[in-house]
Design an enzyme around this catalytic site. Structure first.
Site, PDB file in Angstrom:
ATOM      1  CG  ASN A  72      10.172  48.643  40.056  1.00 57.94           C
ATOM      2  OD1 ASN A  72      11.477  48.349  41.227  1.00 57.94           O
ATOM      3  ND2 ASN A  72      11.139  47.668  39.280  1.00 57.94           N
ATOM      4  CG  ASP A  93      18.784  45.155  39.290  1.00 56.43           C
ATOM      5  OD1 ASP A  93      17.465  45.655  40.377  1.00 56.43           O
ATOM      6  OD2 ASP A  93      18.857  45.139  38.215  1.00 56.43           O
TER       7      ASP A  93
HETATM    8 ZN   LIG Z   1      16.279  47.254  39.547  1.00 51.83          ZN
END
Ligand SMILES: [Zn+2]
Length: 440
Positions: A94, A307
């Protein structure tokens, strides 16, 4: 003469075999000797009293390249990884533009090859119309390290909330599918529950039922097609129960990862963190975090995924605070603190951060202290805990939710394919470059 011998460390394999004290020899970037290694090497490291582990693999990072170099890029993000004991990162799609085509993969590959101080793999983002792209890459023998599908909207534009289309992805493709498990319909339904400007309101707008529904969709699809699915960033004890049911039916089909912030922070920290604690999925209860730590120690969680999602402090305090918490600098020190406190074994730490991720993502040469494996190595020497300071951070975003937390010292040494990249939290050879991972 060998390039490097590390002598007298406790060798901790990624496969949870019994640890042994011994030497490890390296030549041409690979492990070539384990046990008693006679004779001198070009570089000799005395490691008695320290623990040698395969370099950690972080299966979930956002290095913001291309698109947001002010937040992070491959150089700064991988310095943070390497200095903290992570020698391979798998980068999410992303970015801006998103990584959704062969050309975009190629462009990102060039950026990473030029700048990454540790090894890297690149995800392809699933969209409504790029399944053919994945199938063509598979046909050519060049699949991405994995595919990412966002069942709920998060940072970026890659929402993929059509289970019918996901059915086709799993029916037709071979590649591991990783899901951001929050169901968009339930997020939409909860959108009026909290104030979007307030971090607690953010949590109310992303409720547990959205995550649980998405995990149910993901496991259902995996079982229907017998296709491997990986659930990103668990945040709830109840997600563990759904995954246990799946594992009882078919072990290993659906795997999962956990982030440091869902292990070591909770909604109790939101008062102090304010918008810095805004993240997707949101921080949950202290009880959830405790249950996730128990599950990690018991081997019921497969992978570490930080993350790592860096944003500048000014952005986080701005009118539209973005979601995301950085984690590369600190993840391994937080986990080693658990080991030193007696709540996690060295063997389990190595398994969750190297052996099991390497097997799940089928990474050639990674995750093991074995003859022939890549010499991506991290030496941990237990020492007195120290309060984390911002000056220790390598991420360009330059903040951490754990500033001031007592953490063990950073790794004493970190090698990338046998070359010393970092020592005691500092980059000692900024010329080291990682390679793209190969998958089986
Ligand atoms: Zn992520």
């Amino acid at each position: 003469m060998l390039d490097l011998v590390i002598r007298g460390a406790t060798l901790v394999d990624g496969d949870e075999r019994a640890t042994v004290v011994g030497d490890l020899g390296v030549e041409a970037g690979r492990i070539v000797a384990i046990g008693q290694v006679p004779g001198a090497a070009r570089v000799e490291v005395v490691a008695e009293g320290a623990f040698l582990l395969p370099g950690a693999i972080d299966v979930h990072v956002h290095l913001r390249s291309p698109g947001h170099p002010a937040k992070e890029d491959f150089a700064t993000g991988t310095r943070a990884a390497g200095a903290g004991g992570i020698t391979t990162v798998l980068d999410m799609p992303n970015t801006e533009p998103p990584t959704t085509s062969p050309l975009r993969l190629l462009e990102k590959r060039r950026l990473a090859q030029a700048a990454a101080r540790v090894h890297f793999g690149l995800y392809l983002g699933a969209t409504a119309d790029n399944l053919d792209t994945l199938l063509a890459l598979e046909d050519r023998g060049q699949p991405p390290v994995a595919v990412k599908a966002y069942l709920g909207a998060s940072t970026g534009s890659l929402l993929f909330d059509d289970p019918g289309r996901l059915d086709r992805w799993l029916a037709d493709s071979q590649t591991l599918l990783c899901v951001h498990a929050e169901d968009q319909r339930l997020l939409d339904r909860a959108a009026d529950r909290g104030d979007v400007m307030d971090v607690r309101g953010h949590g109310l707008r992303r409720p547990p039922e959205a995550a649980l529904a998405a995990v149910a969709i993901a496991t259902g699809l995996a079982h229907r097609h017998g296709h491997p699915v990986h659930v990103c960033h668990l945040s709830l004890a109840r997600e563990l129960e759904l995954l246990a049911t799946s594992a009882a039916e078919r072990p290993g089909l659906v795997t999962c990862e956990v982030t440091p912030h869902h292990l070591f922070l909770s909604d109790l920290d939101l008062e102090a963190l304010g918008p810095l604690g805004k993240v997707n999925p949101p921080l949950r209860t202290a009880e959830d975090a405790a249950r996730l730590r128990e599950a990690l120690a018991a081997g019921r969680i497969d992978c570490l995924g930080t993350d790592h999602a860096p944003h500048l402090v000014a952005d986080k305090h701005g009118p539209h605070a973005p979601s995301g918490i950085p984690g590369l600098d600190t993840a391994m020190r937080l986990l080693v603190a658990e080991v030193l406190a007696g709540r996690l074994s060295w063997a389990r730490l190595a398994a969750v951060t190297s052996g099991r991720p390497a097997r799940r993502f089928q990474l050639v040469g990674k995750g093991a202290l074995q003859l022939g494996a890549d010499a991506d190595l991290v030496l941990w020497r237990p020492g007195p805990a120290q309060a984390l300071e911002a000056t220790e951070l390598h991420s360009r975003c330059a903040w951490s939710p754990w500033l001031g937390r007592l953490l063990p010292p950073p790794p004493e040494a970190v090698w990338i394919a046998g070359r010393l990249l970092a020592a005691r939290g500092r980059i000692v050879d900024d010329g080291v470059r990682g390679l793209e991972v190969r998958t089986r």
